[in-house]
Design an enzyme around this catalytic site. Structure first.
Site, PDB file in Angstrom:
ATOM      1  NE  ARG A 190       6.029  -0.488  10.161  1.00  0.00           N
ATOM      2  CZ  ARG A 190       4.908  -0.556   9.439  1.00  0.00           C
ATOM      3  NH1 ARG A 190       4.839   0.095   8.290  1.00  0.00           N
ATOM      4  NH2 ARG A 190       3.874  -1.254   9.858  1.00  0.00           N
ATOM      5  NE  ARG A 210      -4.727  -1.523  10.090  1.00  0.00           N
ATOM      6  CZ  ARG A 210      -3.588  -1.131   9.553  1.00  0.00           C
ATOM      7  NH1 ARG A 210      -3.498  -0.031   8.880  1.00  0.00           N
ATOM      8  NH2 ARG A 210      -2.543  -1.884   9.698  1.00  0.00           N
ATOM      9  NE  ARG A 239       7.815  -2.377   6.353  1.00  0.00           N
ATOM     10  CZ  ARG A 239       6.492  -2.389   6.465  1.00  0.00           C
ATOM     11  NH1 ARG A 239       5.730  -1.889   5.514  1.00  0.00           N
ATOM     12  NH2 ARG A 239       5.930  -2.918   7.534  1.00  0.00           N
ATOM     13  NE  ARG A 267       2.040  -5.179  11.145  1.00  0.00           N
ATOM     14  CZ  ARG A 267       3.150  -5.055  10.428  1.00  0.00           C
ATOM     15  NH1 ARG A 267       4.295  -5.566  10.866  1.00  0.00           N
ATOM     16  NH2 ARG A 267       3.129  -4.420   9.282  1.00  0.00           N
ATOM     17  CE  LYS A 313      -1.960  -1.146   3.933  1.00  0.00           C
ATOM     18  NZ  LYS A 313      -1.287  -2.426   4.228  1.00  0.00           N
TER      19      LYS A 313
HETATM   20  P1  AP5 Z   1       4.885  -1.599   1.939  1.00  0.00           P
HETATM   21  O1  AP5 Z   1       4.554  -0.764   0.745  1.00  0.00           O
HETATM   22  O2  AP5 Z   1       5.602  -0.976   3.076  1.00  0.00           O
HETATM   23  O3  AP5 Z   1       3.558  -2.375   2.443  1.00  0.00           O
HETATM   24  P2  AP5 Z   1       2.270  -1.841   3.197  1.00  0.00           P
HETATM   25  O4  AP5 Z   1       1.091  -2.471   2.536  1.00  0.00           O
HETATM   26  O5  AP5 Z   1       2.292  -0.366   3.311  1.00  0.00           O
HETATM   27  O6  AP5 Z   1       2.478  -2.581   4.581  1.00  0.00           O
HETATM   28  P3  AP5 Z   1       2.442  -2.038   6.083  1.00  0.00           P
HETATM   29  O7  AP5 Z   1       3.231  -2.985   6.924  1.00  0.00           O
HETATM   30  O8  AP5 Z   1       2.805  -0.588   6.155  1.00  0.00           O
HETATM   31  O9  AP5 Z   1       0.935  -2.218   6.396  1.00  0.00           O
HETATM   32  P4  AP5 Z   1       0.291  -2.278   7.756  1.00  0.00           P
HETATM   33  O10 AP5 Z   1      -1.126  -2.142   7.358  1.00  0.00           O
HETATM   34  O11 AP5 Z   1       0.607  -3.450   8.590  1.00  0.00           O
HETATM   35  O12 AP5 Z   1       0.995  -1.090   8.585  1.00  0.00           O
HETATM   36  P5  AP5 Z   1       0.521   0.350   9.029  1.00  0.00           P
HETATM   37  O13 AP5 Z   1       1.683   1.225   9.075  1.00  0.00           O
HETATM   38  O14 AP5 Z   1      -0.678   0.766   8.254  1.00  0.00           O
HETATM   39  O15 AP5 Z   1       5.734  -2.861   1.403  1.00  0.00           O
HETATM   40  C1  AP5 Z   1       6.235  -3.851   2.308  1.00  0.00           C
HETATM   41  C2  AP5 Z   1       7.591  -4.364   1.859  1.00  0.00           C
HETATM   42  O16 AP5 Z   1       7.416  -5.084   0.619  1.00  0.00           O
HETATM   43  C3  AP5 Z   1       8.640  -3.276   1.559  1.00  0.00           C
HETATM   44  O17 AP5 Z   1       9.900  -3.727   1.943  1.00  0.00           O
HETATM   45  C4  AP5 Z   1       8.578  -3.093   0.031  1.00  0.00           C
HETATM   46  O18 AP5 Z   1       9.812  -2.653  -0.507  1.00  0.00           O
HETATM   47  C5  AP5 Z   1       8.231  -4.521  -0.405  1.00  0.00           C
HETATM   48  N1  AP5 Z   1       7.457  -4.555  -1.665  1.00  0.00           N
HETATM   49  C6  AP5 Z   1       6.492  -3.674  -2.080  1.00  0.00           C
HETATM   50  N2  AP5 Z   1       5.994  -4.038  -3.277  1.00  0.00           N
HETATM   51  C7  AP5 Z   1       6.648  -5.194  -3.620  1.00  0.00           C
HETATM   52  C8  AP5 Z   1       6.580  -6.067  -4.751  1.00  0.00           C
HETATM   53  N3  AP5 Z   1       5.754  -5.816  -5.756  1.00  0.00           N
HETATM   54  N4  AP5 Z   1       7.371  -7.162  -4.773  1.00  0.00           N
HETATM   55  C9  AP5 Z   1       8.236  -7.424  -3.745  1.00  0.00           C
HETATM   56  N5  AP5 Z   1       8.355  -6.622  -2.655  1.00  0.00           N
HETATM   57  C10 AP5 Z   1       7.578  -5.528  -2.589  1.00  0.00           C
HETATM   58  O19 AP5 Z   1       0.018   0.061  10.519  1.00  0.00           O
HETATM   59  C11 AP5 Z   1       0.909  -0.272  11.561  1.00  0.00           C
HETATM   60  C12 AP5 Z   1       0.176  -0.336  12.883  1.00  0.00           C
HETATM   61  O20 AP5 Z   1      -0.391   0.959  13.205  1.00  0.00           O
HETATM   62  C13 AP5 Z   1      -1.036  -1.301  12.943  1.00  0.00           C
HETATM   63  O21 AP5 Z   1      -0.653  -2.610  13.262  1.00  0.00           O
HETATM   64  C14 AP5 Z   1      -1.899  -0.647  14.042  1.00  0.00           C
HETATM   65  O22 AP5 Z   1      -1.407  -0.939  15.315  1.00  0.00           O
HETATM   66  C15 AP5 Z   1      -1.687   0.842  13.788  1.00  0.00           C
HETATM   67  N6  AP5 Z   1      -2.688   1.411  12.867  1.00  0.00           N
HETATM   68  C16 AP5 Z   1      -2.445   1.950  11.624  1.00  0.00           C
HETATM   69  N7  AP5 Z   1      -3.577   2.386  11.059  1.00  0.00           N
HETATM   70  C17 AP5 Z   1      -4.581   2.102  11.960  1.00  0.00           C
HETATM   71  C18 AP5 Z   1      -5.991   2.290  11.940  1.00  0.00           C
HETATM   72  N8  AP5 Z   1      -6.617   2.834  10.885  1.00  0.00           N
HETATM   73  N9  AP5 Z   1      -6.700   1.873  13.021  1.00  0.00           N
HETATM   74  C19 AP5 Z   1      -6.096   1.331  14.083  1.00  0.00           C
HETATM   75  N10 AP5 Z   1      -4.761   1.109  14.165  1.00  0.00           N
HETATM   76  C20 AP5 Z   1      -4.005   1.495  13.105  1.00  0.00           C
HETATM   77 MG    MG Z   2       2.476   1.009   4.921  1.00  0.00          MG
END
Ligand code: AP5
Ligand code: MG
Ligand code: ZN
Length: 214
Positions: free
Chosen positions: A160, A88, A127, A171, A13
């Site tokens: 992270r 979410r 990552r 997660r 994402k």
């Molecule tokens: P990346 O683009 O970083 O993936 P992402 O989908 O953004 O994954 P996240 O881990 O950020 O999602 P998340 O939903 O768990 O975390 P968030 O920060 O929202 O890509 C991942 C890796 O893959 C990278 O190394 C990249 O280079 C690689 N990659 C990308 N594309 C690729 C491809 N095509 N092929 C191979 N490799 C590839 O949330 C974190 C925490 O915050 C949650 O657990 C929760 O506690 C809290 N939180 C956040 N939002 C909320 C909410 N709305 N409500 C409640 N709690 C929340």
């Molecule tokens: Mg992300």
């Protein structure tokens, strides 16, 4: 473009959102990034959020909704927004609809980036993120030219806190039980689109652009 990006942790994402910003100039609102910034700044909100994030659980809706409401009210969102990692759960999705109705800027699309679960663990444990500019790398699939340093700005790369195997498992469970049902929520509204998030980042981006017509 008024967009929600859906997808499991590690689906890409953030990676695709950054490419959309480059192309369209529309701001990305990542609740994960906003929460990590609050944790780093040591605010009360950040302290509360950290205990949930470290366990891989969702931060309480009240905290996240307040943050999103404030961000969507800023001027740069008038030209559109890319919501990444929000909503979410169903309660957040319903609250978002109400908020956007009040602001007069309803969603155009919800785009789901679909990646098989067996690929996600490697993406997340591999990552690395730039401390200075936020650019993402992956030690397996997309390593920086120089180990530990950002290609774009030379900044230091970090891992992270929640990218540990046990936390990732949690997660992924939280995603399955609380976030995946949102696909149906947006399907019923007739705005769900989806792309397969497997292949090179560029290949996926061109599928994203054709799905969104951008
Ligand atoms: P990346 O683009 O970083 O993936 P992402 O989908 O953004 O994954 P996240 O881990 O950020 O999602 P998340 O939903 O768990 O975390 P968030 O920060 O929202 O890509 C991942 C890796 O893959 C990278 O190394 C990249 O280079 C690689 N990659 C990308 N594309 C690729 C491809 N095509 N092929 C191979 N490799 C590839 O949330 C974190 C925490 O915050 C949650 O657990 C929760 O506690 C809290 N939180 C956040 N939002 C909320 C909410 N709305 N409500 C409640 N709690 C929340
Ligand atoms: Mg992300
Ligand atoms: Zn950088």
């Amino acid at each position: 473009m008024r967009l929600v990006l859906l997808g499991a942790p590690g689906a890409g994402k953030g990676t695709q959102a950054k490419k959309l910003i480059e192309k369209s100039g529309i701001p990305q609102i990542s609740t994960g990034d906003l929460l990590r910034a609050a944790v780093a700044a040591g605010t009360n909100l950040g302290k509360e959020a950290k205990s949930f994030m470290d366990k891989g659980e969702l931060v309480p809706d009240r905290v996240v909704l307040g943050m999103v409401r404030e961000r969507l009210g800023q001027n740069d969102c008038k030209k559109g927004y890319i919501l990444d990692g929000f909503p979410r759960n169903t309660a957040q999705a319903e609250a978002l609809d109400k908020m956007l109705e009040t602001l007069g800027m309803p969603l155009d699309s919800a785009l789901s980036v679909d990646v098989p679960f067996e690929d996600l663990m490697k993406r997340l444990t591999g990552r690395r993120t730039c401390k200075s500019c936020g650019q993402m790398y992956n030690v397996y699939s997309n390593p920086p030219k120089k180990e530990g340093a950002c290609d774009k700005c030379g900044g230091a790369l970090f891992q992270r806190d929640d990218d540990k195997e046990e936390t990732i498992k949690k997660r992924l469970d939280v995603y399955t039980s609380q976030t995946a049902p949102l696909m149906d929520y947006y399907k019923k509204k007739g705005i769900l689109k989806s792309v397969t998030g497997v292949g090179s980042i560029e290949e996926i981006f061109s599928k994203v652009c054709s799905a969104l017509g951008c």
